[in-house]
Design an enzyme around this catalytic site. Sequence first.
Site, PDB file in Angstrom:
ATOM      1  N   ASP A   1       0.822  -1.214   0.000  1.00  0.00           N
ATOM      2  CA  ASP A   1       0.000   0.000   0.000  1.00  0.00           C
ATOM      3  C   ASP A   1       0.855   1.263   0.000  1.00  0.00           C
ATOM      4  O   ASP A   1       0.376   2.345   0.343  1.00  0.00           O
ATOM      5  CB  ASP A   1      -0.903   0.019   1.233  1.00  0.00           C
ATOM      6  CG  ASP A   1      -2.216  -0.726   1.008  1.00  0.00           C
ATOM      7  OD1 ASP A   1      -2.445  -1.198  -0.114  1.00  0.00           O
ATOM      8  OD2 ASP A   1      -3.010  -0.842   1.967  1.00  0.00           O
TER       9      ASP A   1
ATOM     10  N   ASP B   1       3.956  -9.049   9.465  1.00  0.00           N
ATOM     11  CA  ASP B   1       4.162  -7.631   9.176  1.00  0.00           C
ATOM     12  C   ASP B   1       5.541  -7.438   8.565  1.00  0.00           C
ATOM     13  O   ASP B   1       6.395  -8.326   8.611  1.00  0.00           O
ATOM     14  CB  ASP B   1       4.021  -6.806  10.454  1.00  0.00           C
ATOM     15  CG  ASP B   1       2.556  -6.568  10.825  1.00  0.00           C
ATOM     16  OD1 ASP B   1       1.682  -6.934  10.027  1.00  0.00           O
ATOM     17  OD2 ASP B   1       2.302  -6.029  11.917  1.00  0.00           O
TER      18      ASP B   1
ATOM     19  N   ASP C   1       8.236  -6.051   9.317  1.00  0.00           N
ATOM     20  CA  ASP C   1       9.479  -6.171  10.095  1.00  0.00           C
ATOM     21  C   ASP C   1       9.639  -7.553  10.725  1.00  0.00           C
ATOM     22  O   ASP C   1      10.557  -7.757  11.523  1.00  0.00           O
ATOM     23  CB  ASP C   1       9.511  -5.104  11.193  1.00  0.00           C
ATOM     24  CG  ASP C   1       8.324  -5.208  12.143  1.00  0.00           C
ATOM     25  OD1 ASP C   1       7.190  -5.278  11.639  1.00  0.00           O
ATOM     26  OD2 ASP C   1       8.518  -5.214  13.372  1.00  0.00           O
TER      27      ASP C   1
ATOM     28  N   ASP D   1      -7.192  -7.185  13.994  1.00  0.00           N
ATOM     29  CA  ASP D   1      -6.761  -8.516  14.433  1.00  0.00           C
ATOM     30  C   ASP D   1      -7.583  -9.003  15.626  1.00  0.00           C
ATOM     31  O   ASP D   1      -8.057 -10.141  15.647  1.00  0.00           O
ATOM     32  CB  ASP D   1      -5.273  -8.500  14.777  1.00  0.00           C
ATOM     33  CG  ASP D   1      -4.847  -7.277  15.577  1.00  0.00           C
ATOM     34  OD1 ASP D   1      -5.736  -6.539  16.066  1.00  0.00           O
ATOM     35  OD2 ASP D   1      -3.631  -7.043  15.716  1.00  0.00           O
TER      36      ASP D   1
END
Length: 522
Positions: free
Chosen positions: A125, A184, A186, A278
Amino acid sequence: MAEITGYGGEQISFLLETVRAPVIAPVLRICVYICLAMSIMVFIERLYMGIVIILVKLFLKKPEKRYNWKPMTEDVDVESGNSNFPTVLVQIPMYNEKEVYKISIGAACNLSWPADKLVIQVLDDSTDAHIKDLVEKECLRWGSKGVNIRYQIRETRGGYKAGALKEGLKHDYAKACEFVVIFDADFRPEPDFLRRAVPFLIHNPDIALVQGRWRFVNANECMLTRMQEMSLDYHFKVEQEVGSATHAFFGFNGTGGIWRLAAINEAGGWKDRTTVEDMDLAVRAGLKGWKFLYLGDLQVKSELPSTFKAFRFQQHRWSCGPANLFRKMVTEIATNKKVSLYKKFYVIYSFFFVRKLIAHMFTFFFYCVVLPLTILVPEVYVPKWGAIYIPCIITALNSVGTPRSFHLLFFWILFENVMSFQRTKATFIGLFEAKRANEWVVTEKLGDALKNKTKTAPKKSLSKFLGDRILIQELGFAAFLFFCGCYDFLYGRNNYFIYLFLQVITFTIAGFGFIGTVVPTS
């Protein structure tokens, strides 16, 4: 109240003396009682989890013994290929992740799983065209090595992360997958992540989610990251473990976990109505009767926000979102027919009310507002068990997650009191759906940029720099606590000034932004 000299001072002093006992003291006394009640609620919750986690560690069998689990075998059928292996989709949502995109994509592509049964989906995105180009080239590079990797972009960022994940599941190749794991940008899973997690889903059809534990590659970077490690280790080692062992329910952490796609679909898919998509999905799936499993030894490396600005935005999202979700789902949870009354009580009272609402409010109002005000109103008495003993026990119970940082416990308390202001404010914003209720700011990741001295922030004007750095509200609380501390030192009898002056220093440090890593400007 000490006498105020001068004619005008005498009038003010007389007025305060007149209204203090009949008006201010009763109101403040009620506030003390409310705070003491909240402290008992938090204390019982922490004590309960402390007892349960001890019993779990001593007597409960390991997950591989409690559930059906068999290692994945490499039996290959000539016609059907790796028939023993289900198809797994790996989703990696990204937003301008220049510093970490290579690490996360590389870790996902190196997962030990048959190539014909693994699909890597990079959901980019990014609004920076240069970064988008870099991410796409990295995907093409791995694709040329035979990895089934898909680079997906959207026209808009509608729904933020929830919108990206939902859009990613609409593709035909995604619908053909049985399980979906989310990392994610990282996060760096070990190659055996899927081989250890997927068998629980294959052999236990009632399990919807297997959640791994986060480990932090930059925990030693600065005091800010050490403080975060202490809080998050308690969350994983105690809260997640207790929820998994007693109710087969806990909040999905948004990353580092693998879902059964059928459970996501049955629960209604991803929703962007709050900033905790989540947790939203986990609660809805739990209400459908699905079970969750937390694996403490299934660890995934990740990065903690090391700048104070990034951490504050993250904490706003993590505090506002649950409060907003509680507002929207409490009736649905209470009237649900598929789960037991005990589990509904656990979700409403323990999971949401005490941990997500009361814990923040109690810390802020008691230690930063009510207790200091009692110094100015000596008619109001705070019992030592409420002011000292119970808080010390709660703090000791919170420290079990990170024994190596026990010597930092006092600093952690002062820092948590400062952050409780931001968390309480965010909690009320979420409860009342105020202006920033749906604010989503992606947590900045620095990766190895500072280590390699390649990361510099754009040069800012003085007004912009001060606006980002100076926090007026924190400095205001520092001034208020300083006044209360001085008054207690001169006229008080409880010696609270020792704590208050230390808290003043912490609020002042936070107010001037001298916490965490400072990214140099170019």
